[in-house]
Design a protein around this motif. Sequence first.
Motif, short mmCIF file in Angstrom:
data_model
loop_
_atom_site.label_atom_id
_atom_site.label_comp_id
_atom_site.label_asym_id
_atom_site.label_seq_id
_atom_site.Cartn_x
_atom_site.Cartn_y
_atom_site.Cartn_z
N ASP A 1 0.82 -1.21 0.00
CA ASP A 1 0.00 0.00 0.00
C ASP A 1 0.86 1.26 0.00
O ASP A 1 0.57 2.23 -0.70
CB ASP A 1 -0.94 0.00 1.21
N LEU A 2 1.93 1.25 0.79
CA LEU A 2 2.80 2.41 0.85
C LEU A 2 3.52 2.61 -0.49
O LEU A 2 3.62 3.75 -0.99
CB LEU A 2 3.82 2.25 1.97
N SER A 3 4.00 1.52 -1.06
CA SER A 3 4.69 1.63 -2.35
C SER A 3 3.76 2.17 -3.41
O SER A 3 4.15 2.99 -4.26
CB SER A 3 5.24 0.26 -2.77
N ARG A 4 2.51 1.73 -3.35
CA ARG A 4 1.53 2.17 -4.35
C ARG A 4 1.26 3.66 -4.24
O ARG A 4 1.24 4.38 -5.24
CB ARG A 4 0.24 1.36 -4.17
N ILE A 5 1.07 4.14 -3.03
CA ILE A 5 0.73 5.56 -2.86
C ILE A 5 1.95 6.44 -3.09
O ILE A 5 1.83 7.58 -3.57
CB ILE A 5 0.11 5.81 -1.47
N GLN A 6 3.13 5.93 -2.77
CA GLN A 6 4.35 6.70 -3.03
C GLN A 6 4.62 6.84 -4.53
O GLN A 6 5.22 7.83 -4.97
CB GLN A 6 5.56 6.05 -2.35
N ALA A 7 4.15 5.88 -5.29
CA ALA A 7 4.34 5.92 -6.75
C ALA A 7 3.30 6.81 -7.44
O ALA A 7 3.44 7.10 -8.63
CB ALA A 7 4.27 4.51 -7.32
N ASP A 8 2.31 7.22 -6.70
CA ASP A 8 1.24 8.06 -7.26
C ASP A 8 1.69 9.52 -7.24
O ASP A 8 1.84 10.11 -6.16
CB ASP A 8 -0.04 7.88 -6.45
N PRO A 9 1.88 10.16 -8.40
CA PRO A 9 2.34 11.56 -8.43
C PRO A 9 1.32 12.54 -7.87
O PRO A 9 1.66 13.68 -7.54
CB PRO A 9 2.63 11.81 -9.91
N LEU A 10 0.07 12.12 -7.75
CA LEU A 10 -0.98 13.01 -7.27
C LEU A 10 -1.29 12.80 -5.77
O LEU A 10 -2.19 13.45 -5.23
CB LEU A 10 -2.26 12.82 -8.09
N ALA A 11 -0.55 11.89 -5.14
CA ALA A 11 -0.81 11.58 -3.73
C ALA A 11 -0.50 12.79 -2.86
O ALA A 11 0.52 13.48 -3.06
CB ALA A 11 0.02 10.38 -3.30
N ARG B 1 0.07 14.71 1.03
CA ARG B 1 0.95 14.45 2.16
C ARG B 1 0.28 13.59 3.22
O ARG B 1 0.89 12.65 3.75
CB ARG B 1 1.38 15.79 2.78
N ILE B 2 -0.97 13.92 3.57
CA ILE B 2 -1.62 13.19 4.67
C ILE B 2 -1.87 11.73 4.32
O ILE B 2 -1.58 10.83 5.13
CB ILE B 2 -2.92 13.91 5.09
N PRO B 3 -2.37 11.39 3.13
CA PRO B 3 -2.53 9.97 2.79
C PRO B 3 -1.20 9.20 2.80
O PRO B 3 -1.15 8.03 3.20
CB PRO B 3 -3.13 10.00 1.39
N ILE B 4 -0.11 9.88 2.36
CA ILE B 4 1.20 9.22 2.40
C ILE B 4 1.60 8.98 3.85
O ILE B 4 2.10 7.90 4.21
CB ILE B 4 2.25 10.09 1.69
N MET B 5 1.39 9.99 4.71
CA MET B 5 1.71 9.84 6.13
C MET B 5 0.91 8.69 6.75
O MET B 5 1.45 7.88 7.52
CB MET B 5 1.41 11.14 6.89
N GLN B 6 -0.36 8.60 6.41
CA GLN B 6 -1.20 7.54 6.96
C GLN B 6 -0.71 6.16 6.52
O GLN B 6 -0.72 5.20 7.30
CB GLN B 6 -2.65 7.76 6.53
N ALA B 7 -0.27 6.06 5.27
CA ALA B 7 0.26 4.78 4.78
C ALA B 7 1.57 4.42 5.48
O ALA B 7 1.83 3.25 5.80
CB ALA B 7 0.48 4.84 3.27
N GLU B 8 2.41 5.44 5.72
CA GLU B 8 3.66 5.20 6.45
C GLU B 8 3.39 4.75 7.88
O GLU B 8 4.05 3.84 8.39
CB GLU B 8 4.51 6.48 6.46
N GLN B 9 2.40 5.37 8.50
CA GLN B 9 2.04 4.98 9.86
C GLN B 9 1.46 3.57 9.90
O GLN B 9 1.74 2.80 10.83
CB GLN B 9 1.04 5.99 10.43
N ALA B 10 0.67 3.24 8.89
CA ALA B 10 0.09 1.90 8.83
C ALA B 10 1.18 0.84 8.70
O ALA B 10 1.10 -0.23 9.32
CB ALA B 10 -0.87 1.80 7.65
#
Length: 338
Positions: free
Chosen positions: A55-65, A67-76
Amino acid sequence: MKNPKLIIAVIISLVVSLGFAQSDSLTFEQVLELAQRNSASLATANTDYASATRDLSRIQADPLALRIPIMQAEQALQRAANSLAAARLSAGNTAATAFATAKEKDSSLRLAQMNLAIAQTTLEATNIRLQAGAATKLELEKAQNSLASANNQLVDAQKARSLAYDNLRSLLGISGEFVLSDDVAIAEIPSLETVLAGLAQNSQIINSQHSLALAQAQLAATDNAFSARKDIEAAKDRVNNASTSLTETKRSLEINIKQSYNAVLAAQGRLQTAQSSLSTAQSDYNAQQLRYNSGSISPLQLAQSELALANSQAQLEIARHALAASLRQLDLAILGAR
């Protein structure tokens, strides 16, 4: 009257007949490995960690992601890693507890066998004394009752051992007979400062830190000209509440950890007492052995001294296991595992 060698021979024959003399053996480390391999909770935690990583790799690869969704994925992902560590620790604790129980039941069975051999010898000796007019029927009846009680204790010990090994087999996902070739490992007792520092990996603290970081990020995203004052104030309140919750969580956990640490120190004290008791029992047995060799005491008295020594050894084993268990519970408390 039986001599000590004969009594010991009886005990050995009982041990072999009850399945101790098996070719297959398991070490403590092997038991831990098998238990972790067979743990459903650990398998689930591994799957959750792999999913969080994807999930984190997927959202990090999304150029439109954002900050908060990335942070939530990192926390998860961090929470999944913590849960994986907790599941591994919990599986190891369950295996170590089952291992220790089986070892203790082995010792209990050996004690029951020794006690039975002594009771049998006592009855035979009492019967001979009765025939010679040196004992009463009441003494014979007491010896018979002692033998019956020893037989019952042996049956109970056999059942308890069988149950303990069945539980261990189920936990490890294996079948068949085996023996446990070593004992539970005891880690070095850490300092209280080291223990408290380990709380940085505690799941409750990590979750509180995540809540605070997320609230701060939401405040940063809200505190601008596009937001109403009430929304900004609500975001600030969430930050304050999260900060207060984190402080309280740390305070509460430090109290609980200190209690767990005190339990370790208490278990260490009981182990030291058991070691002293064993040393005394060993000295007593050595003295009795010398007295027996010189003809001052009977074979039965020597066997009773040997039983007392074996009982002290069993108590030391229990104390060692209790210290190891308290250390494992401390590790679980530090990590926040259940």
